[in-house]
Design a protein around this motif. Structure first.
Motif, PDB file in Angstrom:
ATOM      1  N   ASN A  34       0.824  -1.196   0.000  1.00  0.00           N
ATOM      2  CA  ASN A  34       0.000   0.000   0.000  1.00  0.00           C
ATOM      3  C   ASN A  34       0.863   1.253   0.000  1.00  0.00           C
ATOM      4  O   ASN A  34       0.556   2.222  -0.703  1.00  0.00           O
ATOM      5  CB  ASN A  34      -0.944   0.011   1.195  1.00  0.00           C
ATOM      6  CG  ASN A  34      -1.848   1.212   1.184  1.00  0.00           C
ATOM      7  OD1 ASN A  34      -2.320   1.634   0.139  1.00  0.00           O
ATOM      8  ND2 ASN A  34      -2.079   1.781   2.346  1.00  0.00           N
ATOM      9  N   SER A  38       0.604   3.735  -3.159  1.00  0.00           N
ATOM     10  CA  SER A  38       0.040   5.060  -2.918  1.00  0.00           C
ATOM     11  C   SER A  38       0.815   6.150  -3.658  1.00  0.00           C
ATOM     12  O   SER A  38       0.318   7.259  -3.821  1.00  0.00           O
ATOM     13  CB  SER A  38      -0.005   5.359  -1.424  1.00  0.00           C
ATOM     14  OG  SER A  38       1.304   5.455  -0.905  1.00  0.00           O
ATOM     15  N   PHE A  41      -1.168   5.372  -7.397  1.00  0.00           N
ATOM     16  CA  PHE A  41      -2.618   5.287  -7.511  1.00  0.00           C
ATOM     17  C   PHE A  41      -3.269   6.165  -6.450  1.00  0.00           C
ATOM     18  O   PHE A  41      -2.648   6.477  -5.439  1.00  0.00           O
ATOM     19  CB  PHE A  41      -3.099   3.847  -7.306  1.00  0.00           C
ATOM     20  CG  PHE A  41      -2.562   2.876  -8.322  1.00  0.00           C
ATOM     21  CD1 PHE A  41      -3.002   2.903  -9.626  1.00  0.00           C
ATOM     22  CD2 PHE A  41      -1.615   1.932  -7.961  1.00  0.00           C
ATOM     23  CE1 PHE A  41      -2.511   2.010 -10.554  1.00  0.00           C
ATOM     24  CE2 PHE A  41      -1.117   1.034  -8.880  1.00  0.00           C
ATOM     25  CZ  PHE A  41      -1.566   1.069 -10.190  1.00  0.00           C
ATOM     26  N   TRP A  45      -7.806   3.198  -4.288  1.00  0.00           N
ATOM     27  CA  TRP A  45      -7.369   2.142  -5.196  1.00  0.00           C
ATOM     28  C   TRP A  45      -6.092   1.477  -4.715  1.00  0.00           C
ATOM     29  O   TRP A  45      -5.909   0.267  -4.903  1.00  0.00           O
ATOM     30  CB  TRP A  45      -7.189   2.683  -6.605  1.00  0.00           C
ATOM     31  CG  TRP A  45      -8.496   2.908  -7.286  1.00  0.00           C
ATOM     32  CD1 TRP A  45      -9.077   4.096  -7.584  1.00  0.00           C
ATOM     33  CD2 TRP A  45      -9.404   1.898  -7.719  1.00  0.00           C
ATOM     34  NE1 TRP A  45     -10.288   3.897  -8.179  1.00  0.00           N
ATOM     35  CE2 TRP A  45     -10.522   2.540  -8.278  1.00  0.00           C
ATOM     36  CE3 TRP A  45      -9.397   0.517  -7.691  1.00  0.00           C
ATOM     37  CZ2 TRP A  45     -11.605   1.857  -8.792  1.00  0.00           C
ATOM     38  CZ3 TRP A  45     -10.479  -0.167  -8.211  1.00  0.00           C
ATOM     39  CH2 TRP A  45     -11.560   0.495  -8.759  1.00  0.00           C
ATOM     40  N   SER A  46      -5.203   2.225  -4.105  1.00  0.00           N
ATOM     41  CA  SER A  46      -3.954   1.613  -3.634  1.00  0.00           C
ATOM     42  C   SER A  46      -4.228   0.610  -2.520  1.00  0.00           C
ATOM     43  O   SER A  46      -3.598  -0.447  -2.467  1.00  0.00           O
ATOM     44  CB  SER A  46      -2.969   2.683  -3.164  1.00  0.00           C
ATOM     45  OG  SER A  46      -3.444   3.351  -2.023  1.00  0.00           O
ATOM     46  N   ILE A  48      -7.045  -1.167  -2.135  1.00  0.00           N
ATOM     47  CA  ILE A  48      -7.691  -2.330  -2.747  1.00  0.00           C
ATOM     48  C   ILE A  48      -6.677  -3.188  -3.488  1.00  0.00           C
ATOM     49  O   ILE A  48      -6.626  -4.417  -3.319  1.00  0.00           O
ATOM     50  CB  ILE A  48      -8.818  -1.872  -3.698  1.00  0.00           C
ATOM     51  CG1 ILE A  48      -9.951  -1.242  -2.897  1.00  0.00           C
ATOM     52  CG2 ILE A  48      -9.340  -3.036  -4.535  1.00  0.00           C
ATOM     53  CD1 ILE A  48     -10.986  -0.542  -3.731  1.00  0.00           C
ATOM     54  N   ILE A  49      -5.841  -2.574  -4.301  1.00  0.00           N
ATOM     55  CA  ILE A  49      -4.849  -3.326  -5.075  1.00  0.00           C
ATOM     56  C   ILE A  49      -3.846  -3.995  -4.153  1.00  0.00           C
ATOM     57  O   ILE A  49      -3.482  -5.161  -4.347  1.00  0.00           O
ATOM     58  CB  ILE A  49      -4.158  -2.391  -6.088  1.00  0.00           C
ATOM     59  CG1 ILE A  49      -5.163  -1.916  -7.136  1.00  0.00           C
ATOM     60  CG2 ILE A  49      -2.986  -3.087  -6.753  1.00  0.00           C
ATOM     61  CD1 ILE A  49      -4.648  -0.793  -8.012  1.00  0.00           C
TER      62      ILE A  49
END
Length: 69
Positions: A34, A38, A41, A45-46, A48-49
């Protein structure tokens, strides 16, 4: 409010940390991913990914009996 969210997450995670090393690896890898994502994104979104990639990576790279119990 933001600190309360982190405290709630830690409170939910602590009982599992004592029993399962796989969860510790998942939490650490998701946090590291994350912080990396970060940079590239948006924040939502960071997270979640990073969570999805950490979960997939832990499942792929640890043996089925990866828990310490």
């Amino acid at each position: 409010m933001a600190i309360a969210l982190y405290a709630m997450f830690i409170a939910l995670l602590m009982p599992s940390l004592k029993k399962h090393q796989k969860i510790v690896a998942l939490a650490v890898s998701a946090a590291l991913l994350n912080s990396l994502f970060s940079l590239f994104f948006p924040n939502g979104w960071s997270i979640i990914i990073a969570t999805l990639m950490a979960a997939a990576g832990i499942e792929l790279f640890t043996p089925k009996g990866g828990d310490s119990s």
